[in-house]
Motif scaffolding. Sequence first.
Motif, PDB file in Angstrom:
ATOM      1  N   ARG A  33       1.087  -1.068   0.023  1.00  0.00           N
ATOM      2  CA  ARG A  33      -0.184   0.152  -0.520  1.00  0.00           C
ATOM      3  C   ARG A  33       0.930   1.157   0.191  1.00  0.00           C
ATOM      4  O   ARG A  33       1.864   0.832   1.134  1.00  0.00           O
ATOM      5  CB  ARG A  33      -0.916  -0.708   1.139  1.00  0.00           C
ATOM      6  CG  ARG A  33      -1.692  -0.983   0.902  1.00  0.00           C
ATOM      7  CD  ARG A  33      -3.353  -0.503   2.046  1.00  0.00           C
ATOM      8  NE  ARG A  33      -3.239   0.012   3.293  1.00  0.00           N
ATOM      9  CZ  ARG A  33      -4.263  -0.082   4.180  1.00  0.00           C
ATOM     10  NH1 ARG A  33      -4.960  -0.659   4.242  1.00  0.00           N
ATOM     11  NH2 ARG A  33      -3.657  -0.243   5.954  1.00  0.00           N
ATOM     12  N   GLN A  73     -17.599   3.852  -2.559  1.00  0.00           N
ATOM     13  CA  GLN A  73     -17.501   3.174  -1.816  1.00  0.00           C
ATOM     14  C   GLN A  73     -19.590   2.880  -1.331  1.00  0.00           C
ATOM     15  O   GLN A  73     -20.588   3.510  -1.927  1.00  0.00           O
ATOM     16  CB  GLN A  73     -17.951   4.245   0.218  1.00  0.00           C
ATOM     17  CG  GLN A  73     -18.509   3.238   1.185  1.00  0.00           C
ATOM     18  CD  GLN A  73     -18.401   4.878   2.476  1.00  0.00           C
ATOM     19  OE1 GLN A  73     -18.473   5.318   2.060  1.00  0.00           O
ATOM     20  NE2 GLN A  73     -18.467   4.329   3.465  1.00  0.00           N
ATOM     21  N   TRP A  98     -18.657   8.360   3.890  1.00  0.00           N
ATOM     22  CA  TRP A  98     -17.423   9.092   4.289  1.00  0.00           C
ATOM     23  C   TRP A  98     -17.691  10.524   3.580  1.00  0.00           C
ATOM     24  O   TRP A  98     -18.254  10.600   2.857  1.00  0.00           O
ATOM     25  CB  TRP A  98     -16.254   8.314   3.607  1.00  0.00           C
ATOM     26  CG  TRP A  98     -14.770   9.253   3.720  1.00  0.00           C
ATOM     27  CD1 TRP A  98     -14.684   8.553   5.308  1.00  0.00           C
ATOM     28  CD2 TRP A  98     -13.920   9.274   3.113  1.00  0.00           C
ATOM     29  NE1 TRP A  98     -13.012  10.053   4.604  1.00  0.00           N
ATOM     30  CE2 TRP A  98     -13.028  10.042   3.758  1.00  0.00           C
ATOM     31  CE3 TRP A  98     -14.246   9.917   1.769  1.00  0.00           C
ATOM     32  CZ2 TRP A  98     -12.312  11.109   2.963  1.00  0.00           C
ATOM     33  CZ3 TRP A  98     -13.088  11.597   1.319  1.00  0.00           C
ATOM     34  CH2 TRP A  98     -12.313  11.290   2.058  1.00  0.00           C
ATOM     35  N   ILE A 107      -4.454   9.514   2.656  1.00  0.00           N
ATOM     36  CA  ILE A 107      -4.573   8.161   1.932  1.00  0.00           C
ATOM     37  C   ILE A 107      -3.678   7.191   2.185  1.00  0.00           C
ATOM     38  O   ILE A 107      -2.599   6.860   1.702  1.00  0.00           O
ATOM     39  CB  ILE A 107      -5.091   8.055   0.928  1.00  0.00           C
ATOM     40  CG1 ILE A 107      -4.510   8.501  -0.791  1.00  0.00           C
ATOM     41  CG2 ILE A 107      -6.216   8.977   0.919  1.00  0.00           C
ATOM     42  CD1 ILE A 107      -4.853   8.832  -1.605  1.00  0.00           C
ATOM     43  N   SER A 108      -4.393   5.822   2.081  1.00  0.00           N
ATOM     44  CA  SER A 108      -3.379   4.611   1.379  1.00  0.00           C
ATOM     45  C   SER A 108      -4.282   3.597   0.528  1.00  0.00           C
ATOM     46  O   SER A 108      -5.273   3.852   0.127  1.00  0.00           O
ATOM     47  CB  SER A 108      -3.089   4.050   2.370  1.00  0.00           C
ATOM     48  OG  SER A 108      -3.873   3.156   2.732  1.00  0.00           O
ATOM     49  N   TYR A 109      -3.536   3.335  -0.808  1.00  0.00           N
ATOM     50  CA  TYR A 109      -4.137   3.164  -1.822  1.00  0.00           C
ATOM     51  C   TYR A 109      -3.293   1.395  -2.751  1.00  0.00           C
ATOM     52  O   TYR A 109      -1.725   1.675  -2.137  1.00  0.00           O
ATOM     53  CB  TYR A 109      -4.260   3.689  -3.214  1.00  0.00           C
ATOM     54  CG  TYR A 109      -3.073   4.509  -3.413  1.00  0.00           C
ATOM     55  CD1 TYR A 109      -2.805   3.873  -4.548  1.00  0.00           C
ATOM     56  CD2 TYR A 109      -2.310   5.628  -3.299  1.00  0.00           C
ATOM     57  CE1 TYR A 109      -2.020   4.704  -5.196  1.00  0.00           C
ATOM     58  CE2 TYR A 109      -1.056   6.835  -3.486  1.00  0.00           C
ATOM     59  CZ  TYR A 109      -0.994   5.480  -4.997  1.00  0.00           C
ATOM     60  OH  TYR A 109      -0.040   6.363  -5.422  1.00  0.00           O
ATOM     61  N   HIS A 113      -7.126  -0.790  -4.051  1.00  0.00           N
ATOM     62  CA  HIS A 113      -8.753  -0.569  -2.719  1.00  0.00           C
ATOM     63  C   HIS A 113      -7.625   1.410  -2.911  1.00  0.00           C
ATOM     64  O   HIS A 113      -6.497   1.400  -2.579  1.00  0.00           O
ATOM     65  CB  HIS A 113      -8.987  -1.238  -1.767  1.00  0.00           C
ATOM     66  CG  HIS A 113     -10.065  -2.321  -1.846  1.00  0.00           C
ATOM     67  ND1 HIS A 113      -8.966  -3.480  -2.149  1.00  0.00           N
ATOM     68  CD2 HIS A 113     -10.968  -2.310  -2.169  1.00  0.00           C
ATOM     69  CE1 HIS A 113     -10.299  -4.289  -2.075  1.00  0.00           C
ATOM     70  NE2 HIS A 113     -11.055  -4.062  -2.348  1.00  0.00           N
ATOM     71  N   TRP A 115      -7.734   3.973   0.688  1.00  0.00           N
ATOM     72  CA  TRP A 115      -8.260   3.302   2.040  1.00  0.00           C
ATOM     73  C   TRP A 115      -8.086   5.196   2.861  1.00  0.00           C
ATOM     74  O   TRP A 115      -7.539   5.630   2.371  1.00  0.00           O
ATOM     75  CB  TRP A 115      -7.368   2.691   3.875  1.00  0.00           C
ATOM     76  CG  TRP A 115      -7.266   1.470   3.165  1.00  0.00           C
ATOM     77  CD1 TRP A 115      -8.108   0.517   4.115  1.00  0.00           C
ATOM     78  CD2 TRP A 115      -7.356   0.210   2.446  1.00  0.00           C
ATOM     79  NE1 TRP A 115      -8.492  -0.577   3.361  1.00  0.00           N
ATOM     80  CE2 TRP A 115      -7.435  -0.864   2.231  1.00  0.00           C
ATOM     81  CE3 TRP A 115      -5.951   0.779   0.976  1.00  0.00           C
ATOM     82  CZ2 TRP A 115      -7.096  -2.010   1.791  1.00  0.00           C
ATOM     83  CZ3 TRP A 115      -5.864  -0.495   0.333  1.00  0.00           C
ATOM     84  CH2 TRP A 115      -6.332  -1.820   0.883  1.00  0.00           C
ATOM     85  N   SER A 117      -9.250   8.151   5.672  1.00  0.00           N
ATOM     86  CA  SER A 117      -9.616   8.180   7.411  1.00  0.00           C
ATOM     87  C   SER A 117     -10.955   8.085   7.653  1.00  0.00           C
ATOM     88  O   SER A 117     -11.281   9.131   6.566  1.00  0.00           O
ATOM     89  CB  SER A 117      -8.081   8.990   7.866  1.00  0.00           C
ATOM     90  OG  SER A 117      -7.417   7.764   8.240  1.00  0.00           O
ATOM     91  N   SER A 144     -14.697   1.975  13.219  1.00  0.00           N
ATOM     92  CA  SER A 144     -13.360   1.422  12.003  1.00  0.00           C
ATOM     93  C   SER A 144     -12.927   2.809  11.765  1.00  0.00           C
ATOM     94  O   SER A 144     -13.169   4.353  11.202  1.00  0.00           O
ATOM     95  CB  SER A 144     -13.455   0.841  11.276  1.00  0.00           C
ATOM     96  OG  SER A 144     -12.608   0.601  10.366  1.00  0.00           O
ATOM     97  N   GLN A 146     -10.855   3.802   9.973  1.00  0.00           N
ATOM     98  CA  GLN A 146      -9.955   3.159   8.221  1.00  0.00           C
ATOM     99  C   GLN A 146     -11.337   2.819   7.227  1.00  0.00           C
ATOM    100  O   GLN A 146     -12.321   2.340   7.685  1.00  0.00           O
ATOM    101  CB  GLN A 146      -9.132   2.046   7.646  1.00  0.00           C
ATOM    102  CG  GLN A 146      -8.004   2.404   8.216  1.00  0.00           C
ATOM    103  CD  GLN A 146      -7.151   3.818   8.025  1.00  0.00           C
ATOM    104  OE1 GLN A 146      -7.141   3.296   6.340  1.00  0.00           O
ATOM    105  NE2 GLN A 146      -7.027   4.969   8.045  1.00  0.00           N
ATOM    106  N   ARG A 148     -12.305   1.813   4.001  1.00  0.00           N
ATOM    107  CA  ARG A 148     -12.123   1.101   2.497  1.00  0.00           C
ATOM    108  C   ARG A 148     -12.552   1.539   0.995  1.00  0.00           C
ATOM    109  O   ARG A 148     -14.106   1.133   1.396  1.00  0.00           O
ATOM    110  CB  ARG A 148     -11.436  -0.168   2.622  1.00  0.00           C
ATOM    111  CG  ARG A 148     -10.671  -1.248   1.168  1.00  0.00           C
ATOM    112  CD  ARG A 148     -11.137  -2.775   1.740  1.00  0.00           C
ATOM    113  NE  ARG A 148     -12.151  -3.585   1.768  1.00  0.00           N
ATOM    114  CZ  ARG A 148     -12.710  -4.366   1.768  1.00  0.00           C
ATOM    115  NH1 ARG A 148     -11.782  -5.265   1.673  1.00  0.00           N
ATOM    116  NH2 ARG A 148     -13.270  -4.912   1.261  1.00  0.00           N
TER     117      ARG A 148
END
Length: 172
Positions: A33, A73, A98, A107-109, A113, A115, A117, A144, A146, A148
């Motif tokens: 990621r 989402q 979200w 973000i992370s990707y 996907h 992700w 926060s 949660s 996060q 996704r």
Amino acid sequence: MNSCSYIRAVIRTSVCVAASLAAPVSFGAAADRQQAQAQLLDHAEFLCANCLFGASDYFYCFAADNKILIGYQRTRVLNWQDETKNYLTGVHGGWAAWTAPGQTVPISYDDKHIWVSRAEVKQVRRGLRANVKAMARWVIRADSKQVRLTRSPLRDIFANNDRCRDAGAQAH
């Protein structure tokens, strides 16, 4: 008696082979990621109106690492007479759409996907009912931090941003 020991040996060997085949899947490293600071360029909503356990889709377009990333989402919806409401979010906070805390978000990707926060919302809870509800949220992991998003190749849904529409095959 001899056939019984043979069957045990076959079963033991089968279990060992199955475990050795499953081990790389179980303990394998997740896809890499990438972390990035992304700018939210645009978003689009396809709301389910007058739904009895339907689904609404929320699409987001991000600019990160010289790429355009598009994710969506899908949330469960229970509403009537007002498509902007979702009466399930009180029961399961993870079914809330979200919302970006600002124009720039961490973000992370990966290839499938994105992700993001979820903004932390501190609620004051009092009474037995609130404590039971908090325990239920903890059990189903509804709080949660996060969210996704699933990566999507759709581009034509963004009416307000040319960069999102013109991203082409670069984003997916």
